[in-house]
Scaffold this motif. Sequence first.
Motif, PDB file in Angstrom:
ATOM      1  N   TYR A 167       0.841  -1.201   0.000  1.00 63.10           N
ATOM      2  CA  TYR A 167       0.000   0.000   0.000  1.00 63.10           C
ATOM      3  C   TYR A 167       0.882   1.259   0.000  1.00 63.10           C
ATOM      4  CZ  TYR A 167      -3.576   3.259   1.620  1.00 63.10           C
ATOM      5  OH  TYR A 167      -4.433   4.318   1.743  1.00 63.10           O
ATOM      6  N   SER A 168       1.883   1.241   0.846  1.00 64.03           N
ATOM      7  CA  SER A 168       2.767   2.396   0.982  1.00 64.03           C
ATOM      8  C   SER A 168       3.592   2.651  -0.284  1.00 64.03           C
ATOM      9  CB  SER A 168       3.674   2.164   2.193  1.00 64.03           C
ATOM     10  OG  SER A 168       4.722   3.073   2.198  1.00 64.03           O
ATOM     11  N   VAL A 169       4.158   1.586  -0.854  1.00 64.55           N
ATOM     12  CA  VAL A 169       4.991   1.757  -2.054  1.00 64.55           C
ATOM     13  C   VAL A 169       4.127   2.182  -3.246  1.00 64.55           C
ATOM     14  CG1 VAL A 169       5.071  -0.641  -2.923  1.00 64.55           C
ATOM     15  CG2 VAL A 169       7.024   0.837  -3.268  1.00 64.55           C
ATOM     16  N   LEU A 170       2.889   1.698  -3.296  1.00 64.81           N
ATOM     17  CA  LEU A 170       1.990   2.102  -4.388  1.00 64.81           C
ATOM     18  C   LEU A 170       1.655   3.590  -4.292  1.00 64.81           C
ATOM     19  CD1 LEU A 170      -0.469  -0.895  -4.764  1.00 64.81           C
ATOM     20  CD2 LEU A 170       0.887   0.118  -6.596  1.00 64.81           C
ATOM     21  N   ASN A 171       1.449   4.069  -3.072  1.00 64.93           N
ATOM     22  CA  ASN A 171       1.183   5.500  -2.890  1.00 64.93           C
ATOM     23  C   ASN A 171       2.382   6.335  -3.338  1.00 64.93           C
ATOM     24  OD1 ASN A 171      -1.421   5.360  -2.019  1.00 64.93           O
ATOM     25  ND2 ASN A 171      -0.916   5.385   0.154  1.00 64.93           N
ATOM     26  N   ASN A 172       3.579   5.881  -2.965  1.00 61.68           N
ATOM     27  CA  ASN A 172       4.790   6.601  -3.377  1.00 61.68           C
ATOM     28  C   ASN A 172       4.948   6.612  -4.891  1.00 61.68           C
ATOM     29  OD1 ASN A 172       5.485   7.158  -0.775  1.00 61.68           O
ATOM     30  ND2 ASN A 172       6.853   5.396  -0.553  1.00 61.68           N
ATOM     31  N   LEU A 173       4.673   5.477  -5.511  1.00 62.06           N
ATOM     32  CA  LEU A 173       4.824   5.374  -6.967  1.00 62.06           C
ATOM     33  C   LEU A 173       3.779   6.226  -7.691  1.00 62.06           C
ATOM     34  CD1 LEU A 173       5.593   1.542  -7.205  1.00 62.06           C
ATOM     35  CD2 LEU A 173       7.164   3.378  -7.856  1.00 62.06           C
ATOM     36  N   THR A 174       2.590   6.327  -7.109  1.00 63.08           N
ATOM     37  CA  THR A 174       1.541   7.183  -7.694  1.00 63.08           C
ATOM     38  C   THR A 174       2.014   8.639  -7.681  1.00 63.08           C
ATOM     39  OG1 THR A 174      -0.183   5.673  -6.943  1.00 63.08           O
ATOM     40  CG2 THR A 174      -0.878   7.909  -7.455  1.00 63.08           C
ATOM     41  N   LYS A 175       2.578   9.062  -6.533  1.00 61.27           N
ATOM     42  CA  LYS A 175       3.083  10.440  -6.424  1.00 61.27           C
ATOM     43  C   LYS A 175       4.222  10.679  -7.416  1.00 61.27           C
ATOM     44  CE  LYS A 175       1.863  11.001  -1.581  1.00 61.27           C
ATOM     45  NZ  LYS A 175       2.383  10.645  -0.255  1.00 61.27           N
ATOM     46  N   LYS A 176       5.083   9.678  -7.551  1.00 62.71           N
ATOM     47  CA  LYS A 176       6.215   9.781  -8.479  1.00 62.71           C
ATOM     48  C   LYS A 176       5.716   9.957  -9.915  1.00 62.71           C
ATOM     49  CE  LYS A 176       9.587   7.228  -6.739  1.00 62.71           C
ATOM     50  NZ  LYS A 176      10.368   8.248  -6.046  1.00 62.71           N
ATOM     51  N   SER A 177       4.700   9.208 -10.268  1.00 62.57           N
ATOM     52  CA  SER A 177       4.131   9.297 -11.611  1.00 62.57           C
ATOM     53  C   SER A 177       3.534  10.687 -11.847  1.00 62.57           C
ATOM     54  CB  SER A 177       3.057   8.207 -11.762  1.00 62.57           C
ATOM     55  OG  SER A 177       2.473   8.271 -13.014  1.00 62.57           O
ATOM     56  N   GLN A 178       2.878  11.219 -10.823  1.00 65.73           N
ATOM     57  CA  GLN A 178       2.282  12.553 -10.951  1.00 65.73           C
ATOM     58  C   GLN A 178       3.364  13.640 -11.056  1.00 65.73           C
ATOM     59  OE1 GLN A 178      -0.029  12.144  -7.395  1.00 65.73           O
ATOM     60  NE2 GLN A 178      -1.884  11.487  -8.459  1.00 65.73           N
ATOM     61  N   SER A 179       4.438  13.494 -10.270  1.00 63.98           N
ATOM     62  CA  SER A 179       5.538  14.470 -10.333  1.00 63.98           C
ATOM     63  C   SER A 179       6.214  14.431 -11.696  1.00 63.98           C
ATOM     64  CB  SER A 179       6.582  14.166  -9.254  1.00 63.98           C
ATOM     65  OG  SER A 179       5.990  14.166  -8.002  1.00 63.98           O
ATOM     66  N   LEU A 180       6.410  13.207 -12.214  1.00 65.98           N
ATOM     67  CA  LEU A 180       7.046  13.062 -13.532  1.00 65.98           C
ATOM     68  C   LEU A 180       6.197  13.752 -14.602  1.00 65.98           C
ATOM     69  CD1 LEU A 180       8.715   9.866 -14.898  1.00 65.98           C
ATOM     70  CD2 LEU A 180       7.132  11.127 -16.336  1.00 65.98           C
ATOM     71  N   THR A 181       4.884  13.548 -14.544  1.00 70.59           N
ATOM     72  CA  THR A 181       3.979  14.161 -15.526  1.00 70.59           C
ATOM     73  C   THR A 181       4.086  15.692 -15.447  1.00 70.59           C
ATOM     74  OG1 THR A 181       2.489  12.296 -15.167  1.00 70.59           O
ATOM     75  CG2 THR A 181       1.579  14.168 -16.349  1.00 70.59           C
ATOM     76  N   LYS A 182       4.132  16.205 -14.238  1.00 67.10           N
ATOM     77  CA  LYS A 182       4.227  17.656 -14.014  1.00 67.10           C
ATOM     78  C   LYS A 182       5.558  18.193 -14.570  1.00 67.10           C
ATOM     79  CE  LYS A 182       3.608  20.911 -10.153  1.00 67.10           C
ATOM     80  NZ  LYS A 182       4.879  21.646 -10.303  1.00 67.10           N
ATOM     81  N   ARG A 183       6.629  17.434 -14.310  1.00 59.77           N
ATOM     82  CA  ARG A 183       7.963  17.850 -14.765  1.00 59.77           C
ATOM     83  C   ARG A 183       8.025  17.864 -16.292  1.00 59.77           C
ATOM     84  NH1 ARG A 183      11.942  20.274 -15.094  1.00 59.77           N
ATOM     85  NH2 ARG A 183      14.067  19.751 -14.467  1.00 59.77           N
ATOM     86  N   TYR A 184       7.391  16.885 -16.931  1.00 65.93           N
ATOM     87  CA  TYR A 184       7.367  16.822 -18.398  1.00 65.93           C
ATOM     88  C   TYR A 184       6.641  18.045 -18.961  1.00 65.93           C
ATOM     89  CZ  TYR A 184       6.516  15.143 -23.144  1.00 65.93           C
ATOM     90  OH  TYR A 184       6.472  15.022 -24.509  1.00 65.93           O
ATOM     91  N   LYS A 185       5.550  18.400 -18.317  1.00 67.18           N
ATOM     92  CA  LYS A 185       4.805  19.580 -18.765  1.00 67.18           C
ATOM     93  C   LYS A 185       5.661  20.836 -18.639  1.00 67.18           C
ATOM     94  CE  LYS A 185       0.017  18.156 -17.917  1.00 67.18           C
ATOM     95  NZ  LYS A 185      -1.147  18.338 -17.016  1.00 67.18           N
ATOM     96  N   ASP A 186       6.458  20.924 -17.571  1.00 67.49           N
ATOM     97  CA  ASP A 186       7.391  22.054 -17.393  1.00 67.49           C
ATOM     98  C   ASP A 186       8.371  22.099 -18.560  1.00 67.49           C
ATOM     99  OD1 ASP A 186       6.264  22.798 -15.008  1.00 67.49           O
ATOM    100  OD2 ASP A 186       7.768  21.793 -13.752  1.00 67.49           O
ATOM    101  N   ILE A 187       8.918  20.923 -18.904  1.00 73.63           N
ATOM    102  CA  ILE A 187       9.931  20.841 -19.967  1.00 73.63           C
ATOM    103  C   ILE A 187       9.380  21.342 -21.297  1.00 73.63           C
ATOM    104  CG2 ILE A 187      11.316  19.206 -21.345  1.00 73.63           C
ATOM    105  CD1 ILE A 187      11.568  17.502 -18.786  1.00 73.63           C
ATOM    106  N   ILE A 188       8.178  20.907 -21.639  1.00 71.12           N
ATOM    107  CA  ILE A 188       7.624  21.303 -22.949  1.00 71.12           C
ATOM    108  C   ILE A 188       6.864  22.639 -22.873  1.00 71.12           C
ATOM    109  CG2 ILE A 188       7.512  18.931 -23.858  1.00 71.12           C
ATOM    110  CD1 ILE A 188       4.433  19.093 -23.355  1.00 71.12           C
ATOM    111  N   GLY A 189       6.862  23.230 -21.688  1.00 71.29           N
ATOM    112  CA  GLY A 189       6.250  24.563 -21.542  1.00 71.29           C
ATOM    113  C   GLY A 189       4.731  24.558 -21.508  1.00 71.29           C
TER     114      GLY A 189
END
Lengths: 134, 134
Positions: A109-131
């Motif tokens: 449960y804990s690792v899945l929550n962390n991985l969900t957050k990681k996926s959301q951060s990655l998506t946000k970072r990608y959006k930053d990169i492409i503006g």
Amino acid sequence: MQSVEPKHQKSCLTMALAQYTSAVRNMEHTVMLPSLLRDVTLDEESAMADAKDLYECYLMLKSIRNTVESGLMPLDDWKTKSLHFTKETQNSEITDPEAIFYLHLKGLYSVLNNLTKKSQSLTKRYKDIIGLAN
Amino acid sequence: MQSVEPKHQKSCLTMALAQYTSAVRNMEHTVMLPSLLRDVTLDEESAMADAKDLYECYLMLKSIRNTVESGLMPLDDWKTKSLHFTKETQNSEITDPEAIFYLHLKGLYSVLNNLTKKSQSLTKRYKDIIGLAN
């Protein structure tokens, strides 16, 4: 007056699994050019401890999502990766199956929550990169 | 000629959860007088390492089934029981979330299979006690 403490903690594994697959689906939908994530890391604070770049992180998140969705466990990589850890588990003093059950349930449960957050951060970072506005 | 090794291992967590709840339901249906299980153990070979009698085992299997079905994790007992183990996990060299994910997935799958077998053995033992043919 004594405070009433909750006897249970909401931790529905099915919900955690669904949230994870949803986050990865959104990530895949957004990240059209995964190669832009090469050599990019998240901000220092949330950077992965094993120093993977976001491209590797992207592949890892997709691979785990495949396992979650198919119920098929790959036999190769993780076996080596978790070898040391498994040895510790075997050497542990804990033999009570109930404790082991709750430990793994809580861990998953804990690792899945962390991985969900990681996926959301990655998506946000990608959006930053492409503006793209978040 | 080289043999073709399977790349994946069937390990559907959902299936393991369903098999477990089914085994416990069958156990509950059969064991009409749980108190007959007091001070009874399984045969020596399959006896529980922590020397619980079958009555305690019966209660434990039901308690875990409730967690599986409700998705609610009790905060009290297991927390203490798995404390030492959790400490080991935290001290572990493994920080890769992918390895941790597979470790807990594999662990949960494995402990559920063991608990399913335990539930089936308990049901069989109860039938022996009351003289019911298996």
